[in-house]
Each structure stands twice: as C-alpha cells, then as structure tokens.
Write an enzyme that holds these catalytic residues in place. Sequence first.
Site, PDB file in Angstrom:
ATOM      1  CB  THR A 169      -1.049   0.274   1.340  1.00 58.90           C
ATOM      2  OG1 THR A 169      -1.776  -0.628   1.280  1.00 58.90           O
ATOM      3  CG2 THR A 169      -1.816   1.613   1.840  1.00 58.90           C
ATOM      4  NE  ARG A 197      -9.909  -5.352   4.646  1.00 63.48           N
ATOM      5  CZ  ARG A 197      -9.465  -4.677   4.659  1.00 63.48           C
ATOM      6  NH1 ARG A 197      -8.833  -4.374   3.174  1.00 63.48           N
ATOM      7  NH2 ARG A 197      -8.331  -4.355   5.204  1.00 63.48           N
ATOM      8  N   GLY A 199     -10.799  -1.323   3.384  1.00 65.81           N
ATOM      9  CA  GLY A 199      -9.845  -1.100   4.340  1.00 65.81           C
ATOM     10  C   GLY A 199     -10.244   0.714   5.139  1.00 65.81           C
ATOM     11  CG  ASP A 200      -6.736   1.338   7.056  1.00 62.13           C
ATOM     12  OD1 ASP A 200      -6.098   0.738   6.114  1.00 62.13           O
ATOM     13  OD2 ASP A 200      -4.853   2.256   7.700  1.00 62.13           O
ATOM     14  CB  THR A 220       0.875   0.745   5.760  1.00 60.51           C
ATOM     15  OG1 THR A 220       0.310  -0.326   4.462  1.00 60.51           O
ATOM     16  CG2 THR A 220       2.332   1.017   5.794  1.00 60.51           C
ATOM     17  N   GLY A 221      -1.098  -1.099   6.926  1.00 60.26           N
ATOM     18  CA  GLY A 221      -1.284  -2.286   7.514  1.00 60.26           C
ATOM     19  C   GLY A 221      -2.966  -2.869   7.606  1.00 60.26           C
ATOM     20  N   GLY A 223      -6.325  -2.786   7.932  1.00 63.95           N
ATOM     21  CA  GLY A 223      -6.917  -2.030   7.951  1.00 63.95           C
ATOM     22  C   GLY A 223      -7.966  -2.065   8.881  1.00 63.95           C
TER      23      GLY A 223
END
Length: 300
Positions: A169, A197, A199-200, A220-221, A223
Amino acid sequence: MIHGGAGDLASIKNNRTAIRYLESIRTTLEYGREILAMGGSALECVEVCVTLLEDDPVFNAGCGSVLNAQGKVEMDAGIMNGADLTAGAVASVSNIANPVQLARLVMAESEHVMLVGKGAIEFGTKLGMKTIEDNYFHTETRLKQLHAAQDKNTTLLDHEALADDKFGTVGAVAWDYGGGLAAATSTGGIINKQAGRVGDSPIIGAGVYADNETCAVSATGYGEDFMRTVIAKAIADYIEITGADATAALRFGIDYLRRKVNGRGGVIMIDRKGYCASGFTTKKMIHGWIEHGGEVSCGF
Ligand code: ASP
C-alpha cells in the site's frame, strides 16, 4: 514523506528488489519536493506522489493492486487537506488507474466525502475520468499470491505473501512552504479479502488524516486494526490535547495500536512544525522522506 507498505518484507533480502524499491521511493520523493519548491501545495504534492506510486506495478495500489477472493481488483483511496479539513475518498473501485485522483475529484467536485463502487466510478467518468480494462491490473504475481492465500484459507498483507518483487500500500504526507499539511493513502487492500471489503486507507481518521493545526498521517497495515483504533485521528488528537511533537505523538500512536488491538502495521507523519516521524509494529515498513535541502532518506 512517503510509504510503500508494512509487513514482513522477506523479499527485501533480495538486492535487486531493494534497488527497485529504492529507485521508486527516491524518484517519487524528488518529484514531490520539486512540486513544493515550485510553490505547489501540500495537497497537490501528496496527490502527485501517490499517483506516481499507483502507476508503479511493484506497489499494492493502482496498477499493482492485489486481488480479492474473487480474483478481482477493488481499490480504496483517501486524500485530505489540512488547511480546511476537506477530504475525499473512494472505496471498492475497479477499472480506475488512479483512485487517488478520483478521491481528489470527490473532494473538489462533490458535496460528499466518500463514494463507493459503481457510483464512484460513474461520478468520475461523468467528470471525464477514463476507465481502464481489467487486464491493466492483473499480474501473474498477484494471482500466485491469491492462490497462496487461498491455500492457507487466510487474508494476507501484500508484504507477507510470496512475492519476489511486489511491495505494499502507498501513502504520502507533505508540509508546504505556507505551512499547509496534507495526506493521501491508496491501496488494493489485502490479498484474498472478501469482495466489498473496505480497509482503513480511505477512512478519514483511520488510514489518512490531515489538519494544519496538528499533523498529517498516512497508515498501512491490517486495515481492521487501524479502523478500530481510528489511529490517524488518535495521533492528531494527542497533538491537539498535549501539544506533543511528531516523535512523541508517533510513539503514543504506535503504543496505542499495539496495546488496544495488537495492531499490525505502521504510520508516517509530519507535524504542524514540519517534523517527520515514522513507526511500525510489523518487522518492516518501506518509507522515505526528503526536506527542503539534502538527500532522500529511506529505510525499511
Ligand atoms: N491498510 C490496507 C488495508 O487494510 C492494506 C495495507 O496497508 O497494506 O486495506
């Protein structure tokens, strides 16, 4: 300051891969600095930096996006202007080369903050954005990653998957000569995610946030960990309430992420005085920064 995702990064052991990543980070940072030096805004700078990273297939964003459980690309992106807290985001979009640009259009040309799926794409095409064929995105490595995740019946961060030359990301934060802050984050999400889905990355306050009075943050990671802790806003609030600088606020954010949800990932940030900080709970995070003078610094 930019990042290219967090995770194990086992593939970085490979020199060829490391050089490829360094080149991309360096070019993007130098380009971003040039924009600011020419009087461009932090907002313009983060949009351009993230566009460049989306156009580089080694990252999990734009053309290099990972595949969901149905073998499809669904991308998320968010952008925020610290000057007035305007923000734009898109989620679950396909067939768009640069989701960050679509997010910027949502911010500039609509009365909304977030558009999703087909509605977001229709909005962009009405304003002249071109859609792009599926085969622009699908690469063999991404299919291999998807099958590996499906064999293990799990979802994976890009950097944890079996990939020789694929990174994660992307995100950017910038501080301009007028003291303006901005942040942008863009992603294909996590491998083998459920269709639909989100994410963050496009969630304002989770994967992206900017306020000239506090800081600009890109995360990043996994989410879900960042959404549950609303981590970017938590970091900004810490500055707002305590007056902390970037280093202390970053430390707070990473501790909070770990303590509350055992969160997996990292953040980059610039505070209202222009100080940079980065931290992560994963083994590594690709990131780099550049200042008014001096060389590019990057690390894992
Ligand atoms: N945060 C992204 C997501 O959960 C993934 C990543 O940062 O690699 O969609």
